[in-house]
Design a protein around this motif. Sequence first.
Motif, mmCIF file in Angstrom:
data_model
loop_
_atom_site.group_PDB
_atom_site.id
_atom_site.type_symbol
_atom_site.label_atom_id
_atom_site.label_comp_id
_atom_site.label_asym_id
_atom_site.label_seq_id
_atom_site.Cartn_x
_atom_site.Cartn_y
_atom_site.Cartn_z
ATOM 1 N N LEU A 67 0.847 -1.194 0.000
ATOM 2 C CA LEU A 67 0.000 0.000 0.000
ATOM 3 C C LEU A 67 0.881 1.242 0.000
ATOM 4 C CD1 LEU A 67 -2.593 -1.192 2.650
ATOM 5 C CD2 LEU A 67 -2.840 -1.206 0.169
ATOM 6 N N PRO A 68 0.313 2.405 -0.343
ATOM 7 C CA PRO A 68 1.113 3.637 -0.324
ATOM 8 C C PRO A 68 1.605 3.965 1.087
ATOM 9 C CG PRO A 68 -0.993 3.980 -1.428
ATOM 10 C CD PRO A 68 -1.041 2.629 -0.815
ATOM 11 N N VAL A 69 2.716 4.741 1.164
ATOM 12 C CA VAL A 69 3.228 5.170 2.473
ATOM 13 C C VAL A 69 2.210 6.075 3.130
ATOM 14 C CG1 VAL A 69 5.663 4.980 1.932
ATOM 15 C CG2 VAL A 69 4.503 7.090 1.420
ATOM 16 N N PRO A 70 2.116 6.145 4.451
ATOM 17 C CA PRO A 70 2.976 5.480 5.426
ATOM 18 C C PRO A 70 2.599 4.026 5.690
ATOM 19 C CG PRO A 70 1.401 6.838 6.590
ATOM 20 C CD PRO A 70 1.162 7.055 5.106
ATOM 21 N N LEU A 71 1.413 3.584 5.302
ATOM 22 C CA LEU A 71 1.034 2.185 5.528
ATOM 23 C C LEU A 71 1.918 1.222 4.751
ATOM 24 C CD1 LEU A 71 -2.854 2.501 5.326
ATOM 25 C CD2 LEU A 71 -1.443 2.346 7.377
#
Length: 98
Positions: A67-71
């Motif tokens: 998934l995209p940052v921060p996740l």
Amino acid sequence: MLVIRELPIEAITIYPSNSFDGMEILFRVSNHNYQFLIGYSKNPFPINEKHVFKEKAICPFCQKKILPVPLGQQLCIAFQKNQSALLQYFQEEYPDAF
């Protein structure tokens, strides 16, 4: 197994970490961003290699859906298994940073 020297590593940024005694290396391979954390001692040592993806994608090396940052800052198992070779690559290619 990854052969680090054969990867098209680019967009490299090496800087001291603000959150621990060590350094962080940001780099890109195959249009995907990664973060390499290195601890200091008389001999620098690898800590973690994380995905730093801006959008959801599959890592071409460990095949995880990221998934995209921060996740999306999950460990990359493929780079984790090759962390000694990755550290050696950066030490040889960017000796002044070490």
